[in-house]
Scaffold this motif. Structure first.
Motif, PDB file in Angstrom:
ATOM      1  N   THR A 110      37.054  23.623  -6.250  1.00 52.81           N
ATOM      2  CA  THR A 110      35.831  23.039  -6.803  1.00 52.81           C
ATOM      3  C   THR A 110      35.591  21.690  -6.138  1.00 52.81           C
ATOM      4  N   LEU A 111      34.382  21.180  -6.275  1.00 47.68           N
ATOM      5  CA  LEU A 111      34.061  19.829  -5.801  1.00 47.68           C
ATOM      6  C   LEU A 111      34.172  18.865  -6.965  1.00 47.68           C
ATOM      7  N   ARG A 112      34.871  17.755  -6.740  1.00 45.98           N
ATOM      8  CA  ARG A 112      35.023  16.737  -7.786  1.00 45.98           C
ATOM      9  C   ARG A 112      35.025  15.367  -7.131  1.00 45.98           C
ATOM     10  N   ASP A 113      34.034  14.574  -7.494  1.00 50.55           N
ATOM     11  CA  ASP A 113      33.924  13.205  -6.959  1.00 50.55           C
ATOM     12  C   ASP A 113      33.913  13.205  -5.431  1.00 50.55           C
ATOM     13  N   GLY A 114      33.186  14.168  -4.856  1.00 51.93           N
ATOM     14  CA  GLY A 114      33.068  14.206  -3.406  1.00 51.93           C
ATOM     15  C   GLY A 114      34.314  14.671  -2.691  1.00 51.93           C
ATOM     16  N   LYS A 115      35.252  15.279  -3.409  1.00 53.33           N
ATOM     17  CA  LYS A 115      36.473  15.793  -2.800  1.00 53.33           C
ATOM     18  C   LYS A 115      36.662  17.264  -3.170  1.00 53.33           C
ATOM     19  N   ILE A 116      37.543  17.939  -2.431  1.00 56.96           N
ATOM     20  CA  ILE A 116      37.846  19.348  -2.698  1.00 56.96           C
ATOM     21  C   ILE A 116      39.066  19.406  -3.599  1.00 56.96           C
ATOM     22  N   ALA A 140      26.763  25.856  -2.856  1.00 53.07           N
ATOM     23  CA  ALA A 140      27.410  27.009  -3.484  1.00 53.07           C
ATOM     24  C   ALA A 140      27.916  26.633  -4.874  1.00 53.07           C
ATOM     25  N   SER A 141      27.726  27.546  -5.815  1.00 55.74           N
ATOM     26  CA  SER A 141      28.209  27.283  -7.172  1.00 55.74           C
ATOM     27  C   SER A 141      29.701  27.561  -7.295  1.00 55.74           C
ATOM     28  N   GLU A 142      30.216  28.449  -6.424  1.00 54.29           N
ATOM     29  CA  GLU A 142      31.645  28.771  -6.429  1.00 54.29           C
ATOM     30  C   GLU A 142      32.147  28.750  -4.993  1.00 54.29           C
ATOM     31  N   LEU A 143      33.226  28.027  -4.747  1.00 55.45           N
ATOM     32  CA  LEU A 143      33.690  27.789  -3.383  1.00 55.45           C
ATOM     33  C   LEU A 143      35.051  28.424  -3.115  1.00 55.45           C
ATOM     34  N   ARG A 144      35.315  28.683  -1.830  1.00 51.06           N
ATOM     35  CA  ARG A 144      36.641  29.019  -1.353  1.00 51.06           C
ATOM     36  C   ARG A 144      37.002  28.068  -0.214  1.00 51.06           C
ATOM     37  N   PHE A 145      38.201  27.552  -0.290  1.00 51.17           N
ATOM     38  CA  PHE A 145      38.736  26.644   0.725  1.00 51.17           C
ATOM     39  C   PHE A 145      39.554  27.464   1.718  1.00 51.17           C
ATOM     40  N   GLY A 146      39.406  27.190   3.011  1.00 50.75           N
ATOM     41  CA  GLY A 146      40.154  27.931   4.007  1.00 50.75           C
ATOM     42  C   GLY A 146      40.789  27.034   5.055  1.00 50.75           C
ATOM     43  N   ILE A 147      42.019  27.398   5.478  1.00 52.57           N
ATOM     44  CA  ILE A 147      42.687  26.729   6.591  1.00 52.57           C
ATOM     45  C   ILE A 147      43.690  27.705   7.208  1.00 52.57           C
ATOM     46  N   ARG A 148      43.751  27.735   8.543  1.00 53.45           N
ATOM     47  CA  ARG A 148      44.675  28.621   9.242  1.00 53.45           C
ATOM     48  C   ARG A 148      46.119  28.140   9.064  1.00 53.45           C
ATOM     49  N   PRO A 149      47.085  29.074   9.039  1.00 50.06           N
ATOM     50  CA  PRO A 149      48.497  28.674   8.862  1.00 50.06           C
ATOM     51  C   PRO A 149      48.981  27.682   9.916  1.00 50.06           C
ATOM     52  N   GLU A 150      48.529  27.821  11.176  1.00 48.03           N
ATOM     53  CA  GLU A 150      48.982  26.908  12.222  1.00 48.03           C
ATOM     54  C   GLU A 150      48.378  25.515  12.086  1.00 48.03           C
ATOM     55  N   ASP A 151      47.357  25.381  11.223  1.00 40.75           N
ATOM     56  CA  ASP A 151      46.728  24.070  11.023  1.00 40.75           C
ATOM     57  C   ASP A 151      47.304  23.319   9.829  1.00 40.75           C
ATOM     58  N   VAL A 152      48.209  23.949   9.089  1.00 40.93           N
ATOM     59  CA  VAL A 152      48.926  23.254   8.016  1.00 40.93           C
ATOM     60  C   VAL A 152      50.087  22.516   8.680  1.00 40.93           C
TER      61      VAL A 152
END
Length: 358
Positions: free
Chosen positions: A246-252, A273-285
């Motif tokens: 979710t978005l809260r105070d301009g952050k994820i 969007a009213s409902e969000l999904r956050f995505g990041i590739r495993p090699e980028d963690v």
């Protein structure tokens, strides 16, 4: 050689419910295009409609600028390689490769030239007197490909040609097919459910899901800028981490106290969007601090050593993230540590539509 155009192609078996939904594709002359998706997504059906083996319910197929909807397969100047090799067991390799040309009344000297050229290209010229039963699976597939090459078609169609081979042989044949395309320069349309095959072979990939085209782009674009949640979750091994947020105070907000800075480029669209999904590739963690990367407290849940690397599952707030880590990673499950998520590697998706926010 020829280009292929699909214009609003639809397919229905009962006249009511479409299994292919208005697909448009422009396939340039000489390119290697891959249709990829899970079983039942319509990729083989689409290929069979291009070949003329499946009637088209709606739309047009053009090969070399000519509409071929009503043309039988033999008049479309295409050659198809199937999942099963479909070789004649009582004929030797030479006669298997020459059979189609003989049906077309091609002169024998020309048949011999084409068969020998194709056999040399595929490195099977020393076994043309053998019968299929004496060959390995990979050799049989080479013969099937050779039988298509001697036709000298405008377009090659491959329908999951490597799925019957073991993993090592699939890798070898992928390399051979790639080299073959570089030598011949002919348009190739290739169907597979294996996204590794798609990424390594294609100039462009069409990702299909339930008869819909989800994205049509280069492998680099498909992997790094997926246009939809489905594409992000289907490509990559392991696939992209996709978490509710979710978005809260301009952050994820990932839940459980895990909060990530919202990247500046996504700020204007994140509220759409009213409902969000956050995505990041495993090699980028990442395990090391970097500029404009959010630091998060994490706990090691699981490690999977793979030789050259180790896949590590981290508990982050209320969710789990998979990271590609060095092979030397040796922290035990339950160990606390800090991970870093670079802002430029973060993706956001509209959960309702499945579309990427950009």
């Amino acid at each position: 050689m020829a280009d292929v155009q699909l214009r609003q192609i639809t397919k229905s078996y009962d006249g009511k419910n479409n299994v292919i939904h208005g697909i448009d594709l422009e396939i340039p002359d000489g390119q290697f295009i891959v249709f990829v998706g899970p079983s039942g997504c319509g990729k083989s059906t689409l290929l069979r409609m291009i070949a003329g083996l499946e009637p088209i319910t709606g739309g047009d197929v053009l090969i070399g600028g000519k509409r071929v909807n009503d043309e039988p397969p033999r008049n479309r100047d295409i050659a198809m390689v199937f999942q099963d090799y479909a070789l004649y067991p009582h004929k030797n390799l030479y006669d298997n490769m020459a059979f189609g040309l003989r049906l077309r009344k091609t002169p024998e000297p020309e048949i011999k030239r084409r068969v020998m050229d194709a056999a040399g290209l595929l490195r099977i010229d020393h076994m043309l007197d053998r019968k299929p039963a004496a060959l390995s699976g990979g050799q049989r597939q080479r013969v099937a490909i050779g039988r298509a090459i001697v036709r000298q078609p405008k377009v090659f169609l491959f329908d999951e040609p490597l799925s019957n081979l073991d993993a090592q042989l699939r890798g070898e044949m992928r390399t051979e097919i790639k080299k073959l395309h570089q030598r011949l320069g002919t348009t190739i349309i290739y169907v597979t459910h294996d996204q590794v095959e798609a990424m390594t072979l294609a100039d462009r990939i069409a990702v299909l899901s339930a008869g819909h085209k989800m994205q049509y782009a280069s492998p680099h674009e498909i992997y790094n800028r997926p246009a939809a949640l489905f594409v992000a979750g289907f490509t990559g091994s392991p696939p992209m981490n996709l978490l509710p947020c979710t978005l809260r105070d301009g952050k994820i907000d990932l839940g459980g106290g895990a909060v990530v800075d919202l990247p500046a480029p996504l700020q204007p669209v994140a509220t759409l969007a009213s409902e969000l999904r956050f995505g990041i590739r495993p090699e980028d963690v990442a395990l090391a601090a970097a500029p404009e990367a959010t630091a998060l407290s994490a706990t090691v849940v699981l490690t999977e050593p793979l030789g050259a690397e180790t896949l590590v599952t981290f508990q982050v707030g209320a969710s789990e993230l998979i990271s590609r880590c060095p092979a030397s990673f040796n922290l035990k499950p339950g160990s606390p540590m800090t991970i870093y998520l670079p802002a430029e590697k973060i993706h956001l998706f509209d959960a309702a539509s499945g579309n990427a926010l950009r």
